[in-house]
Write an enzyme that holds these catalytic residues in place. Structure first.
Site, PDB file in Angstrom:
ATOM      1  N   ARG A 190       0.824  -1.210   0.000  1.00  0.00           N
ATOM      2  CA  ARG A 190       0.000   0.000   0.000  1.00  0.00           C
ATOM      3  C   ARG A 190       0.860   1.263   0.000  1.00  0.00           C
ATOM      4  O   ARG A 190       0.514   2.265  -0.604  1.00  0.00           O
ATOM      5  CB  ARG A 190      -0.958   0.004   1.199  1.00  0.00           C
TER       6      ARG A 190
ATOM      7  N   GLU B 151       8.140 -18.345   2.863  1.00  0.00           N
ATOM      8  CA  GLU B 151       7.502 -19.015   4.005  1.00  0.00           C
ATOM      9  C   GLU B 151       7.877 -20.494   3.951  1.00  0.00           C
ATOM     10  O   GLU B 151       7.634 -21.147   2.939  1.00  0.00           O
ATOM     11  CB  GLU B 151       5.984 -18.824   3.950  1.00  0.00           C
TER      12      GLU B 151
ATOM     13  N   CYS C 196      -3.848 -17.977  16.628  1.00  0.00           N
ATOM     14  CA  CYS C 196      -4.641 -17.936  17.860  1.00  0.00           C
ATOM     15  C   CYS C 196      -5.913 -18.753  17.756  1.00  0.00           C
ATOM     16  O   CYS C 196      -6.550 -19.058  18.760  1.00  0.00           O
ATOM     17  CB  CYS C 196      -4.989 -16.492  18.213  1.00  0.00           C
TER      18      CYS C 196
ATOM     19  N   TYR D 121     -22.671   2.738  31.175  1.00  0.00           N
ATOM     20  CA  TYR D 121     -23.555   2.027  32.091  1.00  0.00           C
ATOM     21  C   TYR D 121     -24.891   1.785  31.411  1.00  0.00           C
ATOM     22  O   TYR D 121     -25.466   2.689  30.802  1.00  0.00           O
ATOM     23  CB  TYR D 121     -23.776   2.822  33.385  1.00  0.00           C
TER      24      TYR D 121
END
Lengths: 443, 443
Positions: free
Chosen positions: B24, B35, B45, B421
């Site tokens: 980008r 890789e 994860c 809240y």
């Protein structure tokens, strides 16, 4: 040695917080609370669950008057309405609401926690019309539904109280129409959020008429400028006003918002009189200006500070202000905000940039939904001014923005926060971080 | 004009973030990723869900190699292991893992994202032993369970990877024993949290042996100093080490943690070489010291910064450091932390106070459960040093503390935050605020 006398006017969130905190600060203090209704220390924010018939009124009472009398040695007088402060003699004159009998109460220090009341429209009050903001009124609404088998309801007002109550009545099987005088609902939120709420409400079958106000009500219908709406039940949620009548009897200074002006120790213009909760102003942490944002959590915090300072001759507790944080859930859509909305920021002539993005709530491979997040920042400085979210977890997620705003972070600093990540809990890039990265390209 | 060549070693979280961000930043750059495995850009994860048999391996792949080749013009070479950096000629030598054939790759700038590897114990490797940290390995574990009908598993290691994997195998119906060499599990957490995790694990039927390490493994059992544990399946989660072999071939400086030393632009000691992810250090925002905290979210953030800076001759992206935020969920108990634990703070010779409290997750009248919160603050200054939570919503709730720590707030400032809240979402006093009020009495 005489015990100092602390008098608290109002026994809901702010008043009972003040009384309880004062008791902890000074075990010897004489503390009296006057509450005009029969109910103290209840959760007003839980009233929609009572309107929905999912809870009984007693479920919303955190502690009853006997608890405060016995466990905290606070002399709670329910059914007593304070009418006048006589400053010179340090007296408050009140009346027993049932008998009309007058009573007077001496004080050394006074906490005013008279709350807010509905700005009732200029239409007749009839027995099937209920406000949505007190335990007594919503309890009566619940009884009305059980006893009359009402099937159609009209809610006057498209603020969060009106919409939460409309949603509650819907879940109970009533056909619900909301009449909102303004062209927008949920004023604290920008259009990206309100359009989502409108879509969700109408998809669930609630009829929403914006730009439409009631002109008359009779036993079977509400007449508005848009037409006739059959209703055996009418909820009046046409906005709130701070209840400053008592404060005005002592000529206490009101602020620009119309609520009681206080300093950061919750002192009014009269040093021995404090005010807290929905009758008092707050300082907004972004603008530094006085604001009136009547919310339960603020009432509890202000009450705590007022009580601590009123108990001591020189209390040091401070209430630094509010970030403007609030959450509402309407038809299952959780909406949260903090700081300034884009509209509010522009009303303050701040130069702003805003972006809105959608991001997964957690790992997409675990079937996560999406949450919408909008950030508003100051152009040039990049200072975070406000955040709004809609979707799962919006309420707790907004807290990061509330904290960042309090710390006066820029959106770049927000974008770099080390927030939690776990596939079942959050995405790698939390929605607020994605929005922060986006807005950094523009500010 | 030749295109600059960016070479990225490692194609999981940090590597692919770096390559994507570089693309980008500079559409003309030549970008190659090496890789060693067959898999790029997957969620490590999420591996426990693969171990649990709830997902297929492909579900964890965010984008496959073809996506990066076609959509981002990134030349992804899987099955190529980088072996050596020849700094003078700006070459990386690698081998195709299947054929052993050598390849060389030129670079102008290099990003090392070699990750971490399991610190395998000094016991034999057998076919029914699997590490829990790569897609290939956990994929093989999944196949093993499906094909061998294994009923008993032993997990070596009581860190979060070991415990999440143990929980995953339990949900699959296996009988699971965890052997943890140390006397404590989940090192990043203090005892108040780990005792809750132990209780929850054992209540769900996982057998936990602390102070116990494997001395031998055979086809049917693990032998530990505590006895013999039947196992048709063994998971090796005995801790991770940064994979610095490649960095050491270029004599890049390693930091005190053993991971690659980097500055806040993710530059190594060699200005044209960057490092990111589990092979690199971070700066801890509380201590200012180098730490090695291999986590997916940090890898993504570091990769982004490394990619942006490696793409430009003078990138300005910065990675300010980590607050030490992490979340794990074990047997349904969500545990989160940020900052320093009490143990960690004491190891830094900080004078601390800690408190732990339990608070409702939202309104008790809506049937809320409770969440535990522990705060650690510096005595005297009151500075917030760390927070730990266990229970519903712990993960997103801890983010407030991570933000407050980043802003260097005191516990008093924390106690005054205007957090959300709503009865269905949060209590009036959020757990972190209750804990902050408690700890203020002590610091």
């Amino acid at each position: 040695m005489n015990r100092s006398e602390l008098l608290v006017i109002g026994g809901v969130a702010a008043g009972m917080s003040a009384a309880s905190r004062a008791r902890r600060a000074d075990p010897r203090l004489s503390i009296t609370v006057l509450e005009k209704s029969r109910d103290v220390s209840y959760s007003a924010c839980g009233l929609p669950w009572l309107a929905a018939g999912k809870l009984a009124a007693r479920d919303l009472v955190v502690h009853d008057a006997d608890f405060f009398r016995q466990k905290r040695e606070i002399d709670v007088r329910t059914g007593v309405e304070a009418r006048e402060i006589e400053l010179g003699r340090r007296l408050v004159r009140g009346v027993e609401t049932e008998t009309g009998r007058e009573q007077t109460f001496h004080f050394d220090r006074l906490v005013i926690a008279t709350g807010a009341r509905v700005a009732w429209p200029t239409i007749e009050r009839l027995p099937h019309m209920f406000s949505a903001n007190t335990l007594a009124s919503v309890g009566a609404l619940d009884v009305c539904i059980r006893q009359t088998n009402a099937r159609q309801a009209v809610v006057l007002g498209g603020g969060y109280i009106g919409l939460e109550t409309a949603d509650a009545l819907r879940t109970r099987g009533l056909s619900v129409t909301v009449l909102q005088r303004a062209e927008r609902i949920l004023r604290p939120f920008d259009d990206e959020i309100t359009s989502r709420v409108e879509h969700t409400m109408t998809a669930r079958g609630i009829s929403l008429r914006k730009g439409s106000a009631a002109v008359a009500v009779n036993d079977s219908e509400v007449v508005s400028d848009a037409g006739r709406h059959p209703a055996q039940l009418v909820v009046v949620a046409t906005g709130m006003r701070p209840d400053t009548d008592l404060a005005e009897t002592a000529s206490l200074t009101l602020g620009p918002t119309g609520a009681i002006a206080v300093d950061d120790r919750m002192r009014t213009s009269e040093p021995s009189i404090f005010a807290a909760g929905d009758c008092a102003e707050s300082r907004h942490l972004v603008t530094g200006r006085a604001v009136w944002l009547p919310l339960g959590t603020t009432a509890n915090k202000q009450g705590r500070v007022a009580g601590e300072n009123a108990a001591g001759l020189s209390g040091h507790a401070r209430f630094p202000g509010v970030a403007g944080t609030m959450v509402t859930e309407i038809c299952g859509l959780e909406c949260a905000r903090t700081g300034l909305s884009e509209r509010e920021a522009e009303a303050f002539s701040l130069r702003t940039r805003s972006v809105g993005i959608e991001q997964y709530t957690h790992a997409s491979y675990l079937g996560a939904g999406k949450v919408f997040a909008k950030l508003t920042a100051e152009r040039g400085s990049g200072r975070l001014l406000g955040a709004q979210m809609a979707g799962p977890g919006a309420g707790k997620r907004i807290d990061v923005a509330a904290t960042a705003i309090t710390a006066r972070m820029t959106v770049e600093e927000l974008s770099q926060l080390d927030l939690s990540y776990h596939p079942a809990v959050a995405p790698v890039w939390e929605a607020l971080l994605v929005a922060a990265h986006e807005i950094m390209k523009q500010v």
